[in-house]
Design an enzyme around this catalytic site. Structure first.
Site, short mmCIF file in Angstrom:
data_model
loop_
_atom_site.label_atom_id
_atom_site.label_comp_id
_atom_site.label_asym_id
_atom_site.label_seq_id
_atom_site.Cartn_x
_atom_site.Cartn_y
_atom_site.Cartn_z
N TYR A 14 0.80 -1.23 0.00
CA TYR A 14 0.00 0.00 0.00
C TYR A 14 0.83 1.28 0.00
CZ TYR A 14 -4.12 -2.84 0.65
OH TYR A 14 -5.13 -3.75 0.46
N LYS A 64 2.00 -15.39 4.17
CA LYS A 64 2.29 -16.26 3.02
C LYS A 64 3.81 -16.40 2.97
CE LYS A 64 0.94 -18.36 -0.82
NZ LYS A 64 0.02 -19.49 -0.90
N ASP A 96 -3.81 -18.53 2.55
CA ASP A 96 -4.86 -19.11 1.69
C ASP A 96 -5.72 -20.11 2.47
OD1 ASP A 96 -2.71 -20.89 1.76
OD2 ASP A 96 -2.15 -20.52 -0.32
N ASP A 138 -7.00 -6.26 4.56
CA ASP A 138 -7.98 -5.47 3.82
C ASP A 138 -9.06 -6.39 3.27
OD1 ASP A 138 -9.28 -3.55 2.38
OD2 ASP A 138 -7.65 -3.10 1.00
N ASP A 187 -13.17 -7.56 5.23
CA ASP A 187 -14.47 -7.46 4.55
C ASP A 187 -15.17 -8.81 4.49
OD1 ASP A 187 -14.32 -4.78 4.22
OD2 ASP A 187 -14.33 -4.78 2.02
#
Ligand code: NAD
Length: 479
Positions: free
Chosen positions: A127, A174, A207, A231, A235
């Site tokens: 970001y 990850k 994952d 992020d 949601d």
């Protein structure tokens, strides 16, 4: 009684209605706050402030250090910047904290016992906005992860879990692929976790962790993760809790903090006394905890839960089976106010500690590592060609102190001994590495670039290779 000054923005669309409702509830519950109002949002954008906030508003925010913000409308196009991103960056709000709680059976969800908190790192990762087009075919975005950034967010997650009486902290990374960046996040999680033996701890590859989170969210409690995964998954978690319209979030920094609903300004519902103020109220409850008013936070939360379970609902969660009465924004606030002092009987009541402020801990000082320059990755823009040919040409330009070690294309080794079958693009990473145990002088890197340039190559980017206390600070090439 001392009142804590807070900065309040009424926002756009349904913002003013839900802010009024929330502040009325806080006032009736006895919150010791002194709101200062600033203007942010659509009107400010349209006056030409590209981030939707006027310079004088910053003065209030920097003084009170606490921001309760209603949703705003971001105008489309025109080079406008997100107010949230600007505020996060300017005020150093490194932690995004989003409780995702199911309120079954009053709010529909497939996961009626879900009650977890996503703690998302907010300042780093992909970001930073450092992106480049490097060749005809290749674009890059830099993923930056720092040790202080990891230490801050991981410690926040553990302190928060302990303070809120939660039992487990999970970390999603990850690092099987990104061994340096996500590897650091994981390592810091393990290091800091040792100081919290009272909390269960686990790490998931993101994952499978995400799949588990979506399938059995009730197995999770506090989940900490780098920015991008946080992020996306915050949601997902809010959505499957069923309570997107009823969730609040906190953005926490070392000095300042911002609290809000997770939904937007719902312009089509504005001005009709329809909107549900619950999301913003949940943000406000987190604010009360942050400023050390835990008892007021518990009073508000329990009255709100009681209102929900009595079936007093705004239109967005109203259904025949579980709702008794459809209320407008103002009437819903009145119902909560009338229940201050009561506790829910079906939903789980809360008893927050009177002072939930988290400890402020300075980051540890670390002596700099012994850093040695040992080579360079030179990135070249070359049209497709046999890698063996490129390797042969580059070998003639290398030097005994800085030989060509390997060439990769999108990370796959293509020289020496590459496969003709490997699909290549026009972007080659050529590694020149000093023989084991030897260092190189920066001047040798410059001389190499000059030789490359004279031979008709144009390095589009170089990345120096260092060892830190003898450990390579670059990923090895396998294959
Ligand atoms: P939205 O969250 O405003 O609305 C999505 C849907 O949810 C709509 O059907 C809306 O009516 C409903 N809804 C949302 N909040 C509700 C509430 N409290 N009570 C009842 N119903 C509610 O998302 P959107 O329509 O995509 O965005 C509208 C505007 O909000 C855009 O300008 C967007 O940029 C902005 N936005 C702001 C924030 C913020 O300020 N933090 C966040 C997201 C979106």
């Amino acid at each position: 009684m001392h009142k804590t000054p807070i900065t309040v923005a009424y926002g756009d669309g349904i913002g003013p209605e839900i802010m009024q409702a929330s502040l009325r509830i806080l006032d009736a519950a006895g919150a010791a706050i002194a709101p200062e109002v600033i203007e942010v949002g659509e009107a400010v954008y349209k006056r030409g402030e590209l981030a939707g906030i006027a310079p004088e508003a910053w003065e209030s925010l920097r003084r009170t250090k606490v921001f309760l913000k209603a949703p705003i409308t971001t105008p489309q196009g025109g080079g406008y910047k997100s107010l949230n991103v600007t505020t996060r960056k300017a005020l150093g709000l490194y932690a995004n904290v989003r409780p995702c709680v199911a309120y079954a059976p009053f709010v529909q969800t497939k996961h009626p016992t879900m009650d977890l908190v996503i703690v998302r790192e907010n300042e780093e990762d992909l970001y930073a906005g450092i992106e480049h087009r490097q060749t005809d075919e290749v674009f890059q975005c830099l993923k930056l992860i720092s040790r202080p950034g990891c230490e801050r967010i991981v410690r926040y997650a553990f302190d928060y879990a302990r303070q809120q009486g939660r039992r487990k902290v999970s970390c999603f990374v990850k690092d099987n692929i990104m061994k340096f960046t996500d590897g650091l996040f994981h390592q810091v999680f393990e290091e800091i976790g040792r100081e919290y033996p009272d909390l269960e701890q686990e790490t998931w590859i993101v994952d499978i962790g995400a799949a588990k989170l979506a399938d059995t969210p009730e197995q999770f409690d506090v989940v900490v993760m780098p920015n991008l995964y946080g992020d996306i998954l915050s949601d997902v978690a809010a959505q499957i809790a069923g309570s997107v319209g009823m969730a609040g979030s906190a953005n926490i920094g070392e000095q300042c903090a911002m609290f809000e609903a997770i939904h937007g300004s719902a312009p089509r519902r504005a001005g009709q006394n329809l909107a549900n103020p619950s999301g913003l109220l949940q943000g406000a409850v987190q604010m009360l905890l942050h400023i050390g008013q835990g008892e007021v936070a518990s009073r508000v939360q329990n009255a709100w839960l009681r209102t929900l379970e009595e079936g007093l609902h705004t239109y967005d969660i109203f259904d025949q089976a579980h709702s008794r009465k459809k209320l407008g924004t103002r009437e819903f606030a009145d119902a909560v106010i009338a229940r201050l002092g009561q506790r829910p009987e079906m939903l789980r009541a809360v008893d927050y500690p009177a002072d939930s402020r988290l400890p402020q801990r300075p980051l540890p000082e670390r002596p700099p590592a012994h850093k040695q320059l040992v080579g360079v990755d030179v990135f070249l823009h070359q049209r497709e060609q046999p890698a063996s040919e490129l390797g042969n040409r580059l070998q003639t330009l290398a030097s005994p102190g800085l030989p060509l070690s390997v060439i990769t294309n999108r990370g796959v080794k293509v020289w020496p001994n590459g496969f003709a079958e490997t699909t290549c693009v026009d972007h080659w990473r050529c590694r020149f590495l000093a023989p084991a145990g030897q260092a190189v002088d920066f001047a040798e890197l410059l001389a190499l670039q000059t030789r490359l340039n004279l031979a008709g190559f144009e390095p589009i980017k170089t990345e120096n290779l260092y060892t830190f206390d003898g450990e390579p600070g670059y990923a090895a090439v396998h294959g």
